[in-house]
Design a protein around this motif. Structure first.
Motif, PDB file in Angstrom:
ATOM      1  N   MET A   1       0.846  -1.103   0.026  1.00 47.09           N
ATOM      2  CA  MET A   1      -0.068  -0.064  -0.135  1.00 47.09           C
ATOM      3  C   MET A   1       0.702   1.347  -0.207  1.00 47.09           C
ATOM      4  N   LEU A   2       1.698   1.151   1.004  1.00 46.57           N
ATOM      5  CA  LEU A   2       2.922   2.427   0.919  1.00 46.57           C
ATOM      6  C   LEU A   2       3.550   2.529  -0.303  1.00 46.57           C
ATOM      7  N   ASP A   3       4.169   1.395  -1.167  1.00 46.78           N
ATOM      8  CA  ASP A   3       4.812   1.367  -2.114  1.00 46.78           C
ATOM      9  C   ASP A   3       3.783   1.861  -3.118  1.00 46.78           C
ATOM     10  N   THR A   4       2.613   1.793  -3.369  1.00 46.40           N
ATOM     11  CA  THR A   4       1.646   2.072  -4.270  1.00 46.40           C
ATOM     12  C   THR A   4       1.558   3.590  -4.191  1.00 46.40           C
ATOM     13  N   LEU A   5       1.365   3.923  -2.828  1.00 44.83           N
ATOM     14  CA  LEU A   5       0.977   5.589  -2.627  1.00 44.83           C
ATOM     15  C   LEU A   5       2.304   6.266  -3.180  1.00 44.83           C
ATOM     16  N   LEU A   6       3.429   5.788  -2.792  1.00 44.53           N
ATOM     17  CA  LEU A   6       4.785   6.442  -3.269  1.00 44.53           C
ATOM     18  C   LEU A   6       4.899   6.443  -4.878  1.00 44.53           C
ATOM     19  N   TRP A   7       4.551   5.418  -5.351  1.00 49.95           N
ATOM     20  CA  TRP A   7       4.810   5.314  -6.872  1.00 49.95           C
ATOM     21  C   TRP A   7       3.575   6.402  -7.455  1.00 49.95           C
ATOM     22  N   TRP A   8       2.457   6.628  -6.792  1.00 50.29           N
ATOM     23  CA  TRP A   8       1.512   7.514  -7.416  1.00 50.29           C
ATOM     24  C   TRP A   8       2.020   8.800  -7.220  1.00 50.29           C
ATOM     25  N   PHE A   9       2.698   9.133  -6.519  1.00 53.62           N
ATOM     26  CA  PHE A   9       3.205  10.505  -6.210  1.00 53.62           C
ATOM     27  C   PHE A   9       4.485  11.002  -6.871  1.00 53.62           C
ATOM     28  N   THR A  10       5.537   9.975  -7.013  1.00 55.84           N
ATOM     29  CA  THR A  10       6.752   9.994  -7.667  1.00 55.84           C
ATOM     30  C   THR A  10       6.782   9.789  -9.006  1.00 55.84           C
ATOM     31  N   SER A  11       6.179   8.905  -9.459  1.00 60.08           N
ATOM     32  CA  SER A  11       6.254   8.467 -10.953  1.00 60.08           C
ATOM     33  C   SER A  11       6.071   9.470 -11.788  1.00 60.08           C
ATOM     34  N   PRO A  12       5.267  10.413 -11.850  1.00 62.40           N
ATOM     35  CA  PRO A  12       5.214  11.428 -12.539  1.00 62.40           C
ATOM     36  C   PRO A  12       6.329  12.460 -12.837  1.00 62.40           C
ATOM     37  N   LEU A  13       7.012  12.476 -11.636  1.00 63.08           N
ATOM     38  CA  LEU A  13       8.149  13.472 -11.722  1.00 63.08           C
ATOM     39  C   LEU A  13       9.219  13.057 -12.503  1.00 63.08           C
TER      40      LEU A  13
END
Length: 292
Positions: A1-13
Motif C-alpha cells: 500500500m505504501l509502495d503504491t502511494l509512493l509510486w502514485w506521487f513520484t512516478s510523474p516526476l
C-alpha cells in the motif's frame, strides 16, 4: 500500500514537463491565496473573478500583434487589468456606484472584446489556450517568469502588509496616520491584477481566480485570525494543486479543472464541517445555551 502511494506521487516526476508544472503550481499556491484572503476580507471576492476576465483584451491584443510571446502577453494583460480598475474607480467616484458593481459591467465588455480580438487571429486553439490555460505546457523560461513575478508580488505584499490590512479594515484610521488610503487601495488592486496575470498561462483567464478565491474561502471557515487564514489558504492551495496535478496525470484528466475542482471540494467540506460552517455552528448553539 505504501509502495503504491509512493509510486502514485513520484512516478510523474520522471518527466521534466511534470516537474515544471509542479513547480509552477507550488509557486502560484504561495502567492494567489494570500491575495485572495485580503480580497475576501474586503468583501470584494467577486472583483477577483471579474478582473480575471478583464485581462483578456490585453492578452488578446498582444497575441495578435506579437504572436505567442508570454512576456508581452502578460504585460498586455497587466495593462488591460489596470485600465479596467482605473475606469471602474472613476465610474464609482463620478456616479456613486459601488466599485464592484462598475467592475461587473466592465468585465463583460472586456471579455467580449478579448474574444473578438482572439477570433480575428483565426486560431480557435490559441483562444482555448488563453481561456483555459495549459499548465503541462509550461517551459523553463515561462517557469522562471512566473517565479520572478510571483516573488515580486509576495515581496510587495510583505513590505506593505500592515498598511494593506489597515486600509482593508479602517481606511479612515490609515488616513489619520498621514497615509493616503486610496494609494494603498490602488496598490492592492494592482497586486490582484498582477497575480491573475501570473496565473493565466497555467490556469487560463477563466480559472485563474479559482486558486486565489477558493482556498481563501475555505480558510474563512476554519480561522478568524488573519495569520491562520493565510496559512490555511496556502495549505489548501498547495494540496489542491499537487493532488489535482498528479490525479490529472494518472487519470487522464485536464489539469486546470482538476485543481480547481479539488479546491471546490475542499470548500464544500468546509462549508459543512468546519467550526464556522453549517454543522459547526449548529453544534455550537446548544453548548452556548447550556453555558448561559
Amino acid at each position: 500500500m505504501l509502495d503504491t502511494l509512493l509510486w502514485w506521487f513520484t512516478s510523474p516526476l520522471d518527466y521534466a514537463f511534470m516537474r515544471r508544472a509542479l513547480a509552477a503550481c507550488i509557486t502560484l499556491s504561495l502567492t494567489a491565496p494570500v491575495i485572495g484572503v485580503l480580497l475576501i476580507l474586503r468583501g470584494l471576492s467577486l472583483m477577483g473573478e471579474a478582473l480575471s476576465h478583464a485581462i483578456l483584451p490585453g492578452v488578446a491584443v498582444s497575441f495578435l500583434l506579437a504572436g505567442f510571446s508570454l512576456p508581452l502577453m502578460m504585460l498586455g494583460g497587466l495593462a488591460a487589468g489596470l485600465a479596467t480598475v482605473a475606469v471602474a474607480g472613476s465610474i464609482s467616484t463620478i456616479s456613486g456606484l459601488r466599485e464592484d458593481a462598475a467592475m461587473a459591467s466592465l468585465f463583460l465588455v472586456a471579455m467580449a472584446a478579448g474574444v473578438m480580438v482572439m477570433s480575428l487571429s483565426g486560431s480557435p486553439l490559441d483562444l482555448g489556450h488563453v481561456l483555459f490555460g495549459s499548465i503541462l505546457a509550461v517551459d523553463t523560461p515561462t517557469l522562471l517568469l512566473v517565479g520572478v513575478a510571483s516573488s515580486v508580488v509576495l515581496a510587495t505584499v510583505a513590505v506593505a502588509f500592515r498598511a494593506l490590512v489597515v486600509e482593508c479594515l479602517d481606511p479612515t484610521f490609515l488616513t489619520l496616520q498621514g497615509r493616503h488610503a486610496g494609494w494603498f487601495h490602488a496598490l492592492f488592486m494592482a497586486l490582484v491584477v498582477a497575480s491573475l496575470v501570473i496565473g493565466f498561462q497555467t490556469l487560463g483567464t477563466l480559472m485563474a481566480a479559482g486558486l486565489m478565491l477558493l482556498p481563501a474561502a475555505v480558510a474563512r471557515y476554519w480561522s478568524q485570525r488573519l495569520e491562520g487564514m493565510i496559512a490555511i489558504a496556502v495549505g489548501v492551495a498547495l494540496a489542491a494543486s499537487v493532488v489535482g496535478l498528479l490525479a490529472s496525470y494518472h487519470l487522464g484528466l485536464p489539469s486546470g479543472p482538476s485543481i480547481i475542482l479539488l479546491a471546490g471540494a475542499g470548500y464544500l467540506v468546509s462549508l459543512l464541517a468546519a467550526p464556522r460552517g453549517i454543522l459547526g455552528r449548529r453544534l455550537a448553539r446548544p453548548r452556548h445555551r447550556a453555558a448561559t
